[in-house]
Design an enzyme around this catalytic site. Sequence first.
Site, PDB file in Angstrom:
ATOM      1  N   CYS A 116       4.722   4.822  -1.838  1.00  0.00           N
ATOM      2  CA  CYS A 116       3.479   5.500  -2.222  1.00  0.00           C
ATOM      3  C   CYS A 116       2.288   4.559  -2.050  1.00  0.00           C
ATOM      4  O   CYS A 116       1.267   4.927  -1.450  1.00  0.00           O
ATOM      5  CB  CYS A 116       3.573   5.993  -3.664  1.00  0.00           C
ATOM      6  SG  CYS A 116       2.177   7.030  -4.179  1.00  0.00           S
ATOM      7  N   CYS A 117       2.409   3.338  -2.565  1.00  0.00           N
ATOM      8  CA  CYS A 117       1.346   2.342  -2.405  1.00  0.00           C
ATOM      9  C   CYS A 117       1.097   2.042  -0.932  1.00  0.00           C
ATOM     10  O   CYS A 117      -0.053   1.855  -0.507  1.00  0.00           O
ATOM     11  CB  CYS A 117       1.710   1.047  -3.132  1.00  0.00           C
ATOM     12  SG  CYS A 117       1.610   1.112  -4.930  1.00  0.00           S
ATOM     13  N   CYS A 199      -4.545   3.427  -9.765  1.00  0.00           N
ATOM     14  CA  CYS A 199      -4.370   4.877  -9.781  1.00  0.00           C
ATOM     15  C   CYS A 199      -4.044   5.341 -11.206  1.00  0.00           C
ATOM     16  O   CYS A 199      -3.360   4.639 -11.961  1.00  0.00           O
ATOM     17  CB  CYS A 199      -3.250   5.280  -8.826  1.00  0.00           C
ATOM     18  SG  CYS A 199      -3.644   5.018  -7.088  1.00  0.00           S
ATOM     19  N   CYS A 202      -0.438   5.404 -12.625  1.00  0.00           N
ATOM     20  CA  CYS A 202       0.254   4.113 -12.609  1.00  0.00           C
ATOM     21  C   CYS A 202      -0.431   3.048 -13.462  1.00  0.00           C
ATOM     22  O   CYS A 202      -0.082   1.869 -13.367  1.00  0.00           O
ATOM     23  CB  CYS A 202       0.365   3.613 -11.174  1.00  0.00           C
ATOM     24  SG  CYS A 202       1.282   4.719 -10.084  1.00  0.00           S
ATOM     25  N   CYS A 227       0.826  -4.441  -5.432  1.00  0.00           N
ATOM     26  CA  CYS A 227       1.141  -3.230  -4.684  1.00  0.00           C
ATOM     27  C   CYS A 227       1.274  -3.487  -3.192  1.00  0.00           C
ATOM     28  O   CYS A 227       1.542  -2.575  -2.426  1.00  0.00           O
ATOM     29  CB  CYS A 227       0.058  -2.171  -4.912  1.00  0.00           C
ATOM     30  SG  CYS A 227      -1.563  -2.716  -4.356  1.00  0.00           S
TER      31      CYS A 227
END
Length: 236
Positions: A116-117, A199, A202, A227
């Site tokens: 995702c990162c 985000c 997170c 990340c």
Amino acid sequence: MNKAEEIKEIIKGLSPEEVLAVLAKSYEGEIVFSTSFGWEDQVISHIIFTKDLPVKVFTLETGRLFPETYYVWNRTLETYQKPIHTYFPDATLLQEFVSAKGPNSFYESVENRKSCCGIRKVEPLNRALKDQKIWITGIRADQSANREDMDWVEWDEAHQLVKVHPIFHWTLDDVKKYVATNNIPYNPLHDKGFPSIGCAPCTRAVREGEDFRAGRWWWEDQSKKECGLHDLEAKS
């Protein structure tokens, strides 16, 4: 002497304002600053914008930011009347990932979270840094144990450029004082226990005595809080 050492020698002993001015003049068109609108980044944006330095300021719009982050983003544009270049995730990559894994799969595994990162932050960052020579950041040494091992001027092998952290040796109190003295807009989440803001899904507030980045990906091993943007391992 490599390029990072050469630049470090040139800017050694200079204030953050002087560092930015010297580099902006020497690398106009090849120097960028990445902001995520935290305290530290707002300090550097203030210097760049008020001194009218030819440094391209950019941000990564992950699509999962806090409302408060959008607020300070807007306030920054209103205050300085300068552009902040925005990089979005690749739509096809993001659609495929969310279709296959779901919108919150990052809670399920480190692999999913890093994927995702990678899509929302690392790939857009690679585009933002393409053909650049100098990358300015708001990193400070005491933000995490990983960052204490960094140098304030370093060669980024992955992106083939020099990273410079002008306020690397500042304390958080130094940053807060500069923000207050110069009336710089900042993220209101900082006043609610969020020293590091990423985000929304997170990031949580940190408790008294916790590490600066304990609120980032809190469900994972606390020893790794990067990340991929500034991960030491990512550069090796």
